[in-house]
Motif scaffolding. Structure first.
Motif, PDB file in Angstrom:
ATOM      1  N   GLN A   1       0.834  -1.209   0.000  1.00 29.05           N
ATOM      2  CA  GLN A   1       0.000   0.000   0.000  1.00 29.05           C
ATOM      3  C   GLN A   1       0.871   1.262   0.000  1.00 29.05           C
ATOM      4  OE1 GLN A   1      -3.442   0.327  -0.308  1.00 29.05           O
ATOM      5  NE2 GLN A   1      -2.755   2.418  -0.693  1.00 29.05           N
ATOM      6  N   LEU A   2       1.910   1.279   0.841  1.00 24.43           N
ATOM      7  CA  LEU A   2       2.829   2.421   0.853  1.00 24.43           C
ATOM      8  C   LEU A   2       3.459   2.609  -0.523  1.00 24.43           C
ATOM      9  CD1 LEU A   2       4.688   1.859   4.259  1.00 24.43           C
ATOM     10  CD2 LEU A   2       3.142   3.754   3.708  1.00 24.43           C
ATOM     11  N   LEU A   3       3.863   1.503  -1.137  1.00 24.63           N
ATOM     12  CA  LEU A   3       4.496   1.577  -2.451  1.00 24.63           C
ATOM     13  C   LEU A   3       3.512   2.025  -3.527  1.00 24.63           C
ATOM     14  CD1 LEU A   3       6.760  -1.603  -2.345  1.00 24.63           C
ATOM     15  CD2 LEU A   3       7.503   0.797  -2.313  1.00 24.63           C
ATOM     16  N   ASN A   4       2.263   1.585  -3.459  1.00 20.85           N
ATOM     17  CA  ASN A   4       1.279   2.021  -4.449  1.00 20.85           C
ATOM     18  C   ASN A   4       1.006   3.516  -4.339  1.00 20.85           C
ATOM     19  OD1 ASN A   4       0.315   0.259  -6.518  1.00 20.85           O
ATOM     20  ND2 ASN A   4      -0.429  -1.099  -4.899  1.00 20.85           N
ATOM     21  N   ASP A   5       0.993   4.048  -3.120  1.00 25.05           N
ATOM     22  CA  ASP A   5       0.830   5.497  -2.959  1.00 25.05           C
ATOM     23  C   ASP A   5       2.055   6.243  -3.490  1.00 25.05           C
ATOM     24  OD1 ASP A   5      -1.643   4.984  -1.869  1.00 25.05           O
ATOM     25  OD2 ASP A   5      -1.040   5.391   0.199  1.00 25.05           O
ATOM     26  N   ALA A   6       3.240   5.678  -3.260  1.00 19.61           N
ATOM     27  CA  ALA A   6       4.465   6.273  -3.803  1.00 19.61           C
ATOM     28  C   ALA A   6       4.456   6.197  -5.333  1.00 19.61           C
ATOM     29  CB  ALA A   6       5.696   5.568  -3.242  1.00 19.61           C
TER      30      ALA A   6
ATOM     31  N   HIS B   1      11.754   5.900 -11.333  1.00 17.91           N
ATOM     32  CA  HIS B   1      11.359   5.588  -9.949  1.00 17.91           C
ATOM     33  C   HIS B   1      10.059   4.789  -9.955  1.00 17.91           C
ATOM     34  CE1 HIS B   1      13.456   9.557  -8.481  1.00 17.91           C
ATOM     35  NE2 HIS B   1      14.331   8.655  -8.901  1.00 17.91           N
ATOM     36  N   ALA B   2       9.081   5.266 -10.736  1.00 17.47           N
ATOM     37  CA  ALA B   2       7.782   4.589 -10.805  1.00 17.47           C
ATOM     38  C   ALA B   2       7.953   3.148 -11.278  1.00 17.47           C
ATOM     39  CB  ALA B   2       6.834   5.354 -11.733  1.00 17.47           C
ATOM     40  N   ASP B   3       8.789   2.944 -12.282  1.00 15.44           N
ATOM     41  CA  ASP B   3       9.013   1.596 -12.801  1.00 15.44           C
ATOM     42  C   ASP B   3       9.623   0.684 -11.737  1.00 15.44           C
ATOM     43  OD1 ASP B   3       8.026   2.552 -15.201  1.00 15.44           O
ATOM     44  OD2 ASP B   3       9.989   2.640 -16.192  1.00 15.44           O
ATOM     45  N   LYS B   4      10.604   1.188 -11.001  1.00 16.29           N
ATOM     46  CA  LYS B   4      11.234   0.381  -9.948  1.00 16.29           C
ATOM     47  C   LYS B   4      10.251   0.060  -8.830  1.00 16.29           C
ATOM     48  CE  LYS B   4      15.873   2.113 -10.816  1.00 16.29           C
ATOM     49  NZ  LYS B   4      16.960   2.971 -10.340  1.00 16.29           N
ATOM     50  N   ILE B   5       9.420   1.021  -8.485  1.00 19.33           N
ATOM     51  CA  ILE B   5       8.416   0.799  -7.438  1.00 19.33           C
ATOM     52  C   ILE B   5       7.409  -0.253  -7.906  1.00 19.33           C
ATOM     53  CG2 ILE B   5       6.482   1.867  -6.211  1.00 19.33           C
ATOM     54  CD1 ILE B   5       8.246   4.461  -6.109  1.00 19.33           C
ATOM     55  N   ALA B   6       6.943  -0.141  -9.149  1.00 15.70           N
ATOM     56  CA  ALA B   6       5.985  -1.113  -9.679  1.00 15.70           C
ATOM     57  C   ALA B   6       6.594  -2.518  -9.696  1.00 15.70           C
ATOM     58  CB  ALA B   6       5.533  -0.701 -11.079  1.00 15.70           C
ATOM     59  N   GLN B   7       7.864  -2.621 -10.077  1.00 12.86           N
ATOM     60  CA  GLN B   7       8.538  -3.923 -10.073  1.00 12.86           C
ATOM     61  C   GLN B   7       8.600  -4.498  -8.661  1.00 12.86           C
ATOM     62  OE1 GLN B   7      12.245  -2.780 -11.919  1.00 12.86           O
ATOM     63  NE2 GLN B   7      11.620  -3.576 -13.906  1.00 12.86           N
ATOM     64  N   ARG B   8       8.880  -3.651  -7.678  1.00  7.88           N
ATOM     65  CA  ARG B   8       8.971  -4.135  -6.300  1.00  7.88           C
ATOM     66  C   ARG B   8       7.604  -4.589  -5.798  1.00  7.88           C
ATOM     67  NH1 ARG B   8      11.450  -7.296  -3.147  1.00  7.88           N
ATOM     68  NH2 ARG B   8      11.201  -6.814  -0.948  1.00  7.88           N
ATOM     69  N   ILE B   9       6.554  -3.877  -6.171  1.00  8.95           N
ATOM     70  CA  ILE B   9       5.205  -4.281  -5.776  1.00  8.95           C
ATOM     71  C   ILE B   9       4.920  -5.694  -6.292  1.00  8.95           C
ATOM     72  CG2 ILE B   9       2.739  -3.837  -6.177  1.00  8.95           C
ATOM     73  CD1 ILE B   9       3.504  -0.792  -6.154  1.00  8.95           C
TER      74      ILE B   9
ATOM     75  N   PRO C   1       0.582  -3.406  -9.011  1.00 16.31           N
ATOM     76  CA  PRO C   1       0.747  -1.955  -9.107  1.00 16.31           C
ATOM     77  C   PRO C   1      -0.587  -1.311  -9.487  1.00 16.31           C
ATOM     78  CG  PRO C   1       2.230  -3.111 -10.642  1.00 16.31           C
ATOM     79  CD  PRO C   1       1.349  -4.129 -10.005  1.00 16.31           C
ATOM     80  N   ASP C   2      -0.977  -0.304  -8.731  1.00 15.87           N
ATOM     81  CA  ASP C   2      -2.229   0.409  -8.995  1.00 15.87           C
ATOM     82  C   ASP C   2      -1.931   1.583  -9.915  1.00 15.87           C
ATOM     83  OD1 ASP C   2      -4.613   1.759  -9.035  1.00 15.87           O
ATOM     84  OD2 ASP C   2      -4.904   1.738  -6.862  1.00 15.87           O
ATOM     85  N   LEU C   3      -2.212   1.392 -11.204  1.00 12.50           N
ATOM     86  CA  LEU C   3      -1.962   2.406 -12.219  1.00 12.50           C
ATOM     87  C   LEU C   3      -3.256   3.061 -12.689  1.00 12.50           C
ATOM     88  CD1 LEU C   3       0.646   0.292 -14.191  1.00 12.50           C
ATOM     89  CD2 LEU C   3       1.134   2.236 -12.712  1.00 12.50           C
ATOM     90  N   ASN C   4      -4.303   2.919 -11.918  1.00  7.37           N
ATOM     91  CA  ASN C   4      -5.603   3.463 -12.294  1.00  7.37           C
ATOM     92  C   ASN C   4      -5.524   4.985 -12.386  1.00  7.37           C
ATOM     93  OD1 ASN C   4      -8.233   4.391 -12.454  1.00  7.37           O
ATOM     94  ND2 ASN C   4      -9.024   2.873 -11.030  1.00  7.37           N
TER      95      ASN C   4
ATOM     96  N   GLU D   1       9.811  14.026   2.237  1.00  4.86           N
ATOM     97  CA  GLU D   1       9.207  13.735   3.535  1.00  4.86           C
ATOM     98  C   GLU D   1       8.491  12.381   3.526  1.00  4.86           C
ATOM     99  OE1 GLU D   1       8.217  13.732   7.417  1.00  4.86           O
ATOM    100  OE2 GLU D   1       9.640  15.084   6.439  1.00  4.86           O
ATOM    101  N   ALA D   2       7.748  12.091   2.471  1.00  5.53           N
ATOM    102  CA  ALA D   2       7.035  10.813   2.380  1.00  5.53           C
ATOM    103  C   ALA D   2       8.020   9.642   2.377  1.00  5.53           C
ATOM    104  CB  ALA D   2       6.164  10.784   1.125  1.00  5.53           C
ATOM    105  N   TYR D   3       9.090   9.750   1.581  1.00  3.65           N
ATOM    106  CA  TYR D   3      10.065   8.655   1.532  1.00  3.65           C
ATOM    107  C   TYR D   3      10.821   8.516   2.849  1.00  3.65           C
ATOM    108  CZ  TYR D   3       9.202   7.975  -3.420  1.00  3.65           C
ATOM    109  OH  TYR D   3       8.624   7.687  -4.627  1.00  3.65           O
ATOM    110  N   THR D   4      11.111   9.616   3.507  1.00  5.25           N
ATOM    111  CA  THR D   4      11.772   9.556   4.811  1.00  5.25           C
ATOM    112  C   THR D   4      10.892   8.805   5.802  1.00  5.25           C
ATOM    113  OG1 THR D   4      12.984  11.602   4.385  1.00  5.25           O
ATOM    114  CG2 THR D   4      12.749  10.949   6.686  1.00  5.25           C
ATOM    115  N   GLN D   5       9.597   9.120   5.797  1.00  4.74           N
ATOM    116  CA  GLN D   5       8.678   8.420   6.692  1.00  4.74           C
ATOM    117  C   GLN D   5       8.553   6.947   6.323  1.00  4.74           C
ATOM    118  OE1 GLN D   5       4.905  10.278   7.609  1.00  4.74           O
ATOM    119  NE2 GLN D   5       5.796  12.323   7.380  1.00  4.74           N
ATOM    120  N   MET D   6       8.524   6.637   5.033  1.00  8.79           N
ATOM    121  CA  MET D   6       8.447   5.238   4.606  1.00  8.79           C
ATOM    122  C   MET D   6       9.658   4.457   5.088  1.00  8.79           C
ATOM    123  SD  MET D   6       6.951   5.484   0.713  1.00  8.79           S
ATOM    124  CE  MET D   6       7.157   3.730   0.404  1.00  8.79           C
TER     125      MET D   6
END
Length: 184
Positions: free
Chosen positions: A45-50, A90-98, A105-108, A142-147
């Protein structure tokens, strides 16, 4: 070493055999070991928001690239395109990790701006564009620091990925901050 690791004497690091044995089970889970499995849904969920944030940033940078005008605009517009390309990576790497975590990956497009931490911006003034992008980069930082804090040792691979993205977001913010002073 995790707090679950056992040690036979103070100061000695020893792997937790029970966790190693558990890793031999549920092979259909791929890289998701039992210890990570407890946090998998939250991390996805955190990754999908990112992911939504990165995609909104790609769109904002692309719009600014194509609509920037003025004396300073050609060089800055090209940098907007560079940033858009890096945000897409970044988006591609995040989607791969999901996907590696067994998620989707939520690409809606209907929910991207709602799920994004950063805002889309339609400014036409070059200074306003730079400012909007700097604000978005600071929000992403800030979001990534919190993640990173939330994920901690629960998923070292995701944490490292986010740390790498964070480093590049900080570089973007520094560049944008420099441009703000030059564009005044």
């Amino acid at each position: 070493m995790s707090s679950n690791a056992s040690s036979s004497k103070p100061g000695k690091l020893v792997l937790d055999q029970a966790r190693l044995d558990a890793a031999k089970q549920s092979l259909d889970q791929g890289a998701v070991t039992p210890d990570l499995g407890r946090w998998r849904e939250d991390i996805v969920q955190l990754l999908n928001d990112a992911l939504a944030t990165e995609l909104v940033c790609v769109l904002r940078y692309k719009r600014h690239h194509f609509t920037a005008t003025g004396l300073e605009s050609p060089a800055i517009a090209e940098e907007f395109l560079v940033h858009a390309t890096e945000e897409q990576a970044h988006a591609d790497k995040i989607a791969q990790r999901i996907v590696q975590l067994g998620g989707e990956p939520d690409l809606n497009p209907d929910s991207l701006t709602r799920r994004s931490h950063a805002d889309y911006d339609e400014a036409l003034d070059l200074h306003a564009m730079i400012r909007a992008n700097l604000v978005a980069e600071r929000v992403a930082i800030e979001a990534y620091t919190q993640m990173i804090e939330l994920i901690g040792g629960k998923d070292p691979t995701t944490r490292r990925l986010i740390e790498q993205i964070l480093e590049q977001e900080q570089e973007h913010a520094d560049e944008l901050s420099d441009w703000m002073t030059k564009a005044k």
